[in-house]
Design a protein around this motif. Sequence first.
Motif, PDB file in Angstrom:
ATOM      1  N   SER A  66       0.797  -1.228   0.000  1.00 49.91           N
ATOM      2  CA  SER A  66       0.000   0.000   0.000  1.00 49.91           C
ATOM      3  C   SER A  66       0.831   1.281   0.000  1.00 49.91           C
ATOM      4  CB  SER A  66      -0.945   0.014   1.211  1.00 49.91           C
ATOM      5  OG  SER A  66      -0.211  -0.001   2.422  1.00 49.91           O
TER       6      SER A  66
ATOM      7  N   ASP B 175       3.479   4.031  -1.092  1.00 50.79           N
ATOM      8  CA  ASP B 175       4.205   4.429  -2.299  1.00 50.79           C
ATOM      9  C   ASP B 175       5.706   4.285  -2.084  1.00 50.79           C
ATOM     10  OD1 ASP B 175       1.873   5.047  -3.636  1.00 50.79           O
ATOM     11  OD2 ASP B 175       1.888   7.142  -2.981  1.00 50.79           O
ATOM     12  N   ARG B 176       6.137   4.594  -0.895  1.00 51.67           N
ATOM     13  CA  ARG B 176       7.561   4.498  -0.578  1.00 51.67           C
ATOM     14  C   ARG B 176       7.708   3.947   0.835  1.00 51.67           C
ATOM     15  NH1 ARG B 176      12.325   6.724  -2.390  1.00 51.67           N
ATOM     16  NH2 ARG B 176      13.952   7.081  -0.817  1.00 51.67           N
TER      17      ARG B 176
ATOM     18  N   ARG C  83       7.296  -6.032  -2.761  1.00 47.43           N
ATOM     19  CA  ARG C  83       7.316  -4.779  -3.517  1.00 47.43           C
ATOM     20  C   ARG C  83       7.905  -4.969  -4.916  1.00 47.43           C
ATOM     21  NH1 ARG C  83       6.288  -0.135  -0.597  1.00 47.43           N
ATOM     22  NH2 ARG C  83       7.436   1.164  -2.085  1.00 47.43           N
TER      23      ARG C  83
END
Length: 397
Positions: free
Chosen positions: A133, A135-136, A242
């Motif tokens: 979930s 972004d980074r 990821r």
Amino acid sequence: MRGRYERRTWQYDPTLYAPARFRRACNYDTFLPDPLVGFEPTITTSIVGVVSDAERRLQRLGSGSTAALGPLARLLLRTESIASSKVEGLQVDARDLARGEARADTGGKLNATTAEVLANIDAMELAIDEATSADRFSPDQIVAIHRQLMTAAPNARVAGRIRTVQNWIGGNDHNPCGAEFVPPPPEHVEPLLADLCDAMADESLPPLLQAALVHAQFETIHPFDDGNGRTGRTLIHVVLRRRGLAEVFVPPISVVFARDRDRYIDGLTAYREGDVDRWIEIFATAAIQATDLASSYLDEVARLTERWRKMLRAASDPRADAAAWAIIDLLPAHPVITAAIAGAVTGRAKAAIHNALDQLADAGVLEAIAGGRRNRSWEPAGLLDLIADLEAGELPT
């Protein structure tokens, strides 16, 4: 060497008790790792082949049916979390843990070790959610994982708190002089964690190689007072998720590490000393063994599930949309099940759930283990024996 040593002097704090031999200043060497961002290890052709083989196997297992992998995905995540705890010496019998997990789901009391191991499962689930979930991935996520991991630990006061004092591994409890390894001083920890997260965002390296380096670097930083090993092994799966190499399941790599802990520790030491080849080979080989285990148990659980279906069909053969069939499909994820759990995971009405559990018990699929009718628990026949073998790192027979 992946860093440098810095000589420091430890001053005795007279406000803290220590035996007489520790009440004097002493020198120790703390390790300052090189940044991970921009590091591109040169590894031999043979080890490149091992990394590529591990990634192919991970992709092959992950390419199976999502529906079929769903219950196994939770089983593998659970197994990986438990094994990661075992590396740190937290031992819980597979059957006792499964029964404790069911008690926890219904508000029952747990012993301290069971509660701590179950918190490790929650931390792994949190990490996987964050991996998909965010972004980074940032140091805040690492802190959140550690907070969840340590929430039931005896020293829960350190949960989610980056250390502000020097820690060390081995030696004595009073100073770092003579320790086996002294991580970087506390003022270096936050910059090193920021660098680690920057390296996690860089996708220039193969996913498995990136996961190996991130894990070894995290263990070298050792940013918390406790729980570093379990947090660091969680980051392996964050990277793999990821990078899309393990989108459905968690390969139980900690099962392999727990089975040969000395080799695992030797590999982390080799990384710090600059022998990155050796660490990558150990890590990639463990990933291959973990994937082979997962694949074998996927097949074995599928056979066991089909056997349950035959048992139910022979006993009562309920209609196709009956709750009993839905419960069978989800049993691999729940080695001990209650009516509350069955209702939550299937979404069926309470009466239908109780009827289905009675049908499955009559068919021999479920074995009642505790409680009266309202709070009874059941074990799926044969499943916990499989889980015990998986957690031990043994191929099914």
